[in-house]
Design an enzyme around this catalytic site. Structure first.
Site, PDB file in Angstrom:
ATOM      1  N   HIS A   8      32.405  38.481  47.845  1.00  0.00           N
ATOM      2  CA  HIS A   8      32.292  39.203  46.995  1.00  0.00           C
ATOM      3  C   HIS A   8      30.311  39.734  47.002  1.00  0.00           C
ATOM      4  O   HIS A   8      29.408  38.355  46.283  1.00  0.00           O
ATOM      5  CB  HIS A   8      32.484  37.808  46.053  1.00  0.00           C
ATOM      6  CG  HIS A   8      32.276  38.127  44.007  1.00  0.00           C
ATOM      7  ND1 HIS A   8      33.540  38.189  43.728  1.00  0.00           N
ATOM      8  CD2 HIS A   8      31.031  38.745  43.772  1.00  0.00           C
ATOM      9  CE1 HIS A   8      32.836  38.087  42.076  1.00  0.00           C
ATOM     10  NE2 HIS A   8      31.712  38.341  42.217  1.00  0.00           N
ATOM     11  N   HIS A  10      28.409  43.065  45.288  1.00  0.00           N
ATOM     12  CA  HIS A  10      28.621  44.801  44.496  1.00  0.00           C
ATOM     13  C   HIS A  10      27.711  45.243  44.802  1.00  0.00           C
ATOM     14  O   HIS A  10      26.249  45.188  45.257  1.00  0.00           O
ATOM     15  CB  HIS A  10      28.228  44.237  43.196  1.00  0.00           C
ATOM     16  CG  HIS A  10      29.255  43.458  42.168  1.00  0.00           C
ATOM     17  ND1 HIS A  10      30.567  44.407  41.786  1.00  0.00           N
ATOM     18  CD2 HIS A  10      28.960  42.146  42.205  1.00  0.00           C
ATOM     19  CE1 HIS A  10      31.452  43.060  41.028  1.00  0.00           C
ATOM     20  NE2 HIS A  10      30.683  42.274  41.471  1.00  0.00           N
ATOM     21  N   HIS A 186      37.884  39.488  37.966  1.00  0.00           N
ATOM     22  CA  HIS A 186      36.431  38.617  37.756  1.00  0.00           C
ATOM     23  C   HIS A 186      37.443  37.781  37.069  1.00  0.00           C
ATOM     24  O   HIS A 186      37.727  38.172  36.107  1.00  0.00           O
ATOM     25  CB  HIS A 186      35.576  39.577  37.118  1.00  0.00           C
ATOM     26  CG  HIS A 186      34.493  39.664  39.051  1.00  0.00           C
ATOM     27  ND1 HIS A 186      35.357  40.828  40.285  1.00  0.00           N
ATOM     28  CD2 HIS A 186      33.388  39.911  38.714  1.00  0.00           C
ATOM     29  CE1 HIS A 186      33.531  41.204  40.304  1.00  0.00           C
ATOM     30  NE2 HIS A 186      33.078  40.799  40.165  1.00  0.00           N
ATOM     31  N   GLU A 189      33.573  33.071  34.633  1.00  0.00           N
ATOM     32  CA  GLU A 189      32.026  34.037  34.338  1.00  0.00           C
ATOM     33  C   GLU A 189      31.572  33.909  33.061  1.00  0.00           C
ATOM     34  O   GLU A 189      31.278  32.547  32.745  1.00  0.00           O
ATOM     35  CB  GLU A 189      31.988  34.767  35.152  1.00  0.00           C
ATOM     36  CG  GLU A 189      30.327  35.031  35.638  1.00  0.00           C
ATOM     37  CD  GLU A 189      29.760  36.727  36.053  1.00  0.00           C
ATOM     38  OE1 GLU A 189      29.016  36.608  36.371  1.00  0.00           O
ATOM     39  OE2 GLU A 189      30.516  37.660  35.492  1.00  0.00           O
ATOM     40  N   ASP A 267      27.136  37.601  45.093  1.00  0.00           N
ATOM     41  CA  ASP A 267      27.191  38.718  43.418  1.00  0.00           C
ATOM     42  C   ASP A 267      26.463  39.543  43.706  1.00  0.00           C
ATOM     43  O   ASP A 267      26.804  40.830  44.435  1.00  0.00           O
ATOM     44  CB  ASP A 267      26.960  37.680  43.040  1.00  0.00           C
ATOM     45  CG  ASP A 267      27.755  38.546  41.565  1.00  0.00           C
ATOM     46  OD1 ASP A 267      28.688  39.401  41.631  1.00  0.00           O
ATOM     47  OD2 ASP A 267      27.654  37.423  40.306  1.00  0.00           O
ATOM     48  N   ASP A 268      25.150  40.072  42.992  1.00  0.00           N
ATOM     49  CA  ASP A 268      24.447  41.335  43.508  1.00  0.00           C
ATOM     50  C   ASP A 268      22.676  40.561  43.731  1.00  0.00           C
ATOM     51  O   ASP A 268      22.231  39.740  43.420  1.00  0.00           O
ATOM     52  CB  ASP A 268      24.425  41.772  41.382  1.00  0.00           C
ATOM     53  CG  ASP A 268      25.369  42.260  41.334  1.00  0.00           C
ATOM     54  OD1 ASP A 268      26.127  42.938  41.566  1.00  0.00           O
ATOM     55  OD2 ASP A 268      25.880  41.142  40.489  1.00  0.00           O
TER      56      ASP A 268
END
Length: 324
Positions: A8, A10, A186, A189, A267-268
């Protein structure tokens, strides 16, 4: 140090501030409104998305995207990762003036470059964005199904969970499934446990991005465990965005103890001052996980990866041998 795998991340969100500053110099753009003192500046989920989009807008050519994938995956391999899946976004390609095909080929070239240098394996998950609407998501699914790129092995939906209705995305996921792609979405969250239930009811994914708000409903946690759905957990991201106050509040250990299949992901990463290595280190420090337990998380990720049987067997052999 345990070997690692990530499901996961991006790819635009993996661009480090240093790399974005170089891109800004290349295109003569001012980034002082979202990068200061070597870090990204944002204060809530909406401003995070704005900073994310501003950074993404500085990747415009095929060479830019190849460099981005190579840069991220090389750094990941340096930290002991043997596998990565990156979320790609045809919507960002369009904003950059690139066709989805050119964008995907460029990222694929970056993946191949990183693999040649480090041995890291990687795949792409084409991703629709909720706040861009149903038509955009279905277009992303059609592209994923038809593009024919050997490293595109999955389809997902990301973006602001507060937009849209999960039932509206059923057709997009049918298109992806019919093409033999792995599916992830997703949920859980920013939206509560209801969003996780909705994707289980309507999408039936093998994996859920985040999914951690399921902890609010014990019956739902049992269902996730019983169905073997894999949760792509991102504790550092959740805490940075205020979904949970700190590691002591994060449900990762409780979900794991309840029998849910959990993985660790970044994630990021630079937006949340994290890396995949830091996620593993934090799990050891805050969740009391041993190196053997952390290696078990990597095994879960590889077993859930959107890869062919031969690649999975090779990755598991590397994990078993401790080979980077």
């Amino acid at each position: 140090m345990p070997l690692k795998a990530e499901l996961h991340c991006h790819i635009e969100g993996a661009a480090t501030p240093d790399l974005v500053l170089k891109q800004a110099q290349k295109y003569g753009k001012d980034v002082s409104h979202f990068i200061r003192d070597g870090g990204y500046v944002w204060h809530d989920f909406t401003s995070f998305l704005a900073a994310y989009d501003a950074a993404s807008d500085l990747f415009r050519s095929e060479d830019d995207y190849a460099r981005l994938a190579d840069h991220y995956l090389t750094s990941l391999a340096r930290d002991g990762a043997i596998y990565s899946e990156i979320f790609t976004s045809p919507d960002h390609a369009a904003k950059a003036g690139l066709s989805p095909q050119a964008y995907t080929a460029a990222l694929g070239a970056g993946i191949e470059r990183a693999r040649a240098k480090t041995g890291i394996e990687a795949r792409m998950i084409v991703t629709g964005v909720r706040h861009h609407g149903v038509e955009s998501i279905e277009a992303a699914a059609r592209f994923a199904a038809r593009c024919g790129h050997p490293l595109v092995t999955g389809f997902g939906v990301a973006g602001d969970e507060r937009h849209g209705d999960v039932e509206d995305y059923v057709r997009a996921f049918e298109i992806a499934r019919e093409a033999g792609l792995g599916v992830t979405i997703h949920a859980g969250e920013f939206a509560g446990w209801e969003s996780v239930k909705a994707v289980l009811d309507h999408i039936r994914p093998s994996r859920i991005g985040h999914g951690v708000r399921a902890i609010e409903n014990p019956d739902l946690v049992r269902r996730i465990a019983e169905q073997g759905v894999v949760l792509e957990c991102c504790p550092g991201s959740n805490i940075a965005l205020g979904v949970f106050n700190g590691f002591e509040d994060h449900p990762f250990p409780r979900l794991r103890d309840a029998g849910c299949k959990v993985t660790l992901n970044s994630d990021d990463p630079p937006f949340f001052a994290t890396t995949l290595k830091r996620e593993y280190d934090n799990a050891a420090a805050h969740f009391g996980m041993s190196e053997k337990a952390l290696t078990g998380l990597t095994r879960t990720a590889i077993e859930a990866a959107f890869v062919d049987r031969k690649t999975r067997a090779e990755l598991l052999a590397r994990l078993n041998d401790g080979r980077r």
